[in-house]
Structure formats: C-alpha cells, structure tokens
Design a protein around this motif. Structure first.
Motif, mmCIF file in Angstrom:
data_model
loop_
_atom_site.group_PDB
_atom_site.id
_atom_site.type_symbol
_atom_site.label_atom_id
_atom_site.label_comp_id
_atom_site.label_asym_id
_atom_site.label_seq_id
_atom_site.Cartn_x
_atom_site.Cartn_y
_atom_site.Cartn_z
ATOM 1 N N THR A 92 0.832 -1.208 0.000
ATOM 2 C CA THR A 92 0.000 0.000 0.000
ATOM 3 C C THR A 92 0.864 1.255 0.000
ATOM 4 O OG1 THR A 92 -1.673 -1.221 1.254
ATOM 5 C CG2 THR A 92 -1.866 1.171 1.211
ATOM 6 N N ILE A 93 1.900 1.247 0.799
ATOM 7 C CA ILE A 93 2.809 2.395 0.835
ATOM 8 C C ILE A 93 3.492 2.563 -0.518
ATOM 9 C CG2 ILE A 93 4.934 3.284 1.872
ATOM 10 C CD1 ILE A 93 4.057 1.935 4.482
ATOM 11 N N PHE A 143 4.111 5.365 -5.704
ATOM 12 C CA PHE A 143 4.024 5.321 -7.168
ATOM 13 C C PHE A 143 3.058 6.379 -7.694
ATOM 14 C CE2 PHE A 143 1.969 3.623 -11.030
ATOM 15 C CZ PHE A 143 3.070 3.649 -11.867
ATOM 16 N N ILE A 144 1.902 6.530 -7.063
ATOM 17 C CA ILE A 144 0.925 7.543 -7.492
ATOM 18 C C ILE A 144 1.504 8.948 -7.347
ATOM 19 C CG2 ILE A 144 -1.357 8.531 -6.994
ATOM 20 C CD1 ILE A 144 -1.503 5.801 -8.326
ATOM 21 N N LEU A 172 6.773 2.194 -16.679
ATOM 22 C CA LEU A 172 6.246 0.857 -16.910
ATOM 23 C C LEU A 172 7.028 -0.190 -16.127
ATOM 24 C CD1 LEU A 172 4.216 -0.901 -18.481
ATOM 25 C CD2 LEU A 172 5.954 -1.076 -20.275
ATOM 26 N N SER A 173 8.345 -0.043 -16.069
ATOM 27 C CA SER A 173 9.150 -0.999 -15.299
ATOM 28 C C SER A 173 8.848 -0.881 -13.804
ATOM 29 C CB SER A 173 10.642 -0.805 -15.571
ATOM 30 O OG SER A 173 11.091 0.416 -15.062
ATOM 31 N N ILE A 174 8.605 0.331 -13.326
ATOM 32 C CA ILE A 174 8.220 0.509 -11.924
ATOM 33 C C ILE A 174 6.877 -0.159 -11.670
ATOM 34 C CG2 ILE A 174 7.536 2.191 -10.177
ATOM 35 C CD1 ILE A 174 9.553 4.121 -11.383
ATOM 36 N N LEU A 175 5.929 0.036 -12.583
ATOM 37 C CA LEU A 175 4.599 -0.550 -12.421
ATOM 38 C C LEU A 175 4.662 -2.072 -12.427
ATOM 39 C CD1 LEU A 175 1.528 -0.189 -12.246
ATOM 40 C CD2 LEU A 175 1.505 -0.143 -14.743
ATOM 41 N N LEU A 228 3.638 -4.499 -9.351
ATOM 42 C CA LEU A 228 2.630 -5.550 -9.484
ATOM 43 C C LEU A 228 3.186 -6.904 -9.051
ATOM 44 C CD1 LEU A 228 0.963 -4.542 -12.847
ATOM 45 C CD2 LEU A 228 -0.108 -4.526 -10.584
ATOM 46 N N VAL A 229 4.399 -7.203 -9.476
ATOM 47 C CA VAL A 229 5.030 -8.479 -9.087
ATOM 48 C C VAL A 229 5.234 -8.509 -7.570
ATOM 49 C CG1 VAL A 229 7.161 -9.814 -9.244
ATOM 50 C CG2 VAL A 229 6.105 -8.913 -11.314
ATOM 51 N N TYR A 230 5.684 -7.410 -7.002
ATOM 52 C CA TYR A 230 5.915 -7.342 -5.559
ATOM 53 C C TYR A 230 4.604 -7.478 -4.782
ATOM 54 C CZ TYR A 230 7.542 -5.657 -1.042
ATOM 55 O OH TYR A 230 7.840 -5.533 0.287
ATOM 56 N N SER A 231 3.552 -6.829 -5.271
ATOM 57 C CA SER A 231 2.278 -6.812 -4.560
ATOM 58 C C SER A 231 1.560 -8.154 -4.598
ATOM 59 C CB SER A 231 1.349 -5.747 -5.139
ATOM 60 O OG SER A 231 1.893 -4.467 -4.934
#
Length: 77
Positions: A15-16, A21-22, A65-68, A72-75
C-alpha cells in the motif's frame, strides 16, 4: 533467503509503495506538462524539440512501466 524476504515485506507494505508510485506519477505529469509548455513556446529548433520530447516520453514511459511491473510483481507475489 525467505527470512530476509519476509523482513522486507513487513517493512515495505504494498500500500505504501502504491501511494509512492501515485505521487511519483503525479509529479511526472506536472513536470512533463511544464516541460511541454516551455518546449513548445520557447523552442529554437522545432525538429530538435520534437525529437527530444519523443525521447523523453519514451524513456520516461519505459521507466514508469518498469516501476509498475515491479510493483505488481511485488504486490501479488
């Protein structure tokens, strides 16, 4: 190895990371808008400005995109 992964997961909540990211995305949009405004209104060589703005947005887009994807993989891992 699993112990260190659990420690990192407990320290960095997804969540953090989504909030960070936002915030980064909003800052990127604001800076990009300001840059586009200045590039279009104060440009000297419009062909160069078009080329540089394309490079800026491609590189920035790939970076975001790489951050996203990483988030996603981490989350959802």
């Amino acid at each position: 190895m699993g112990g260190s992964r659990n420690l990192i997961t407990e320290f960095m909540s997804p969540t953090i990371l989504w909030v960070v990211f936002i915030v980064v995305l909003l800052i990127f949009i604001a800076v990009s808008y300001a840059l586009l405004y200045h590039w279009r209104n104060y440009n000297v060589n419009s062909a160069l400005v078009r080329r540089l703005s394309r490079v800026y947005f491609w590189v920035s887009g790939l970076f975001l995109l790489s951050i996203l994807i990483s988030l996603l993989v981490y989350s959802y891992d």
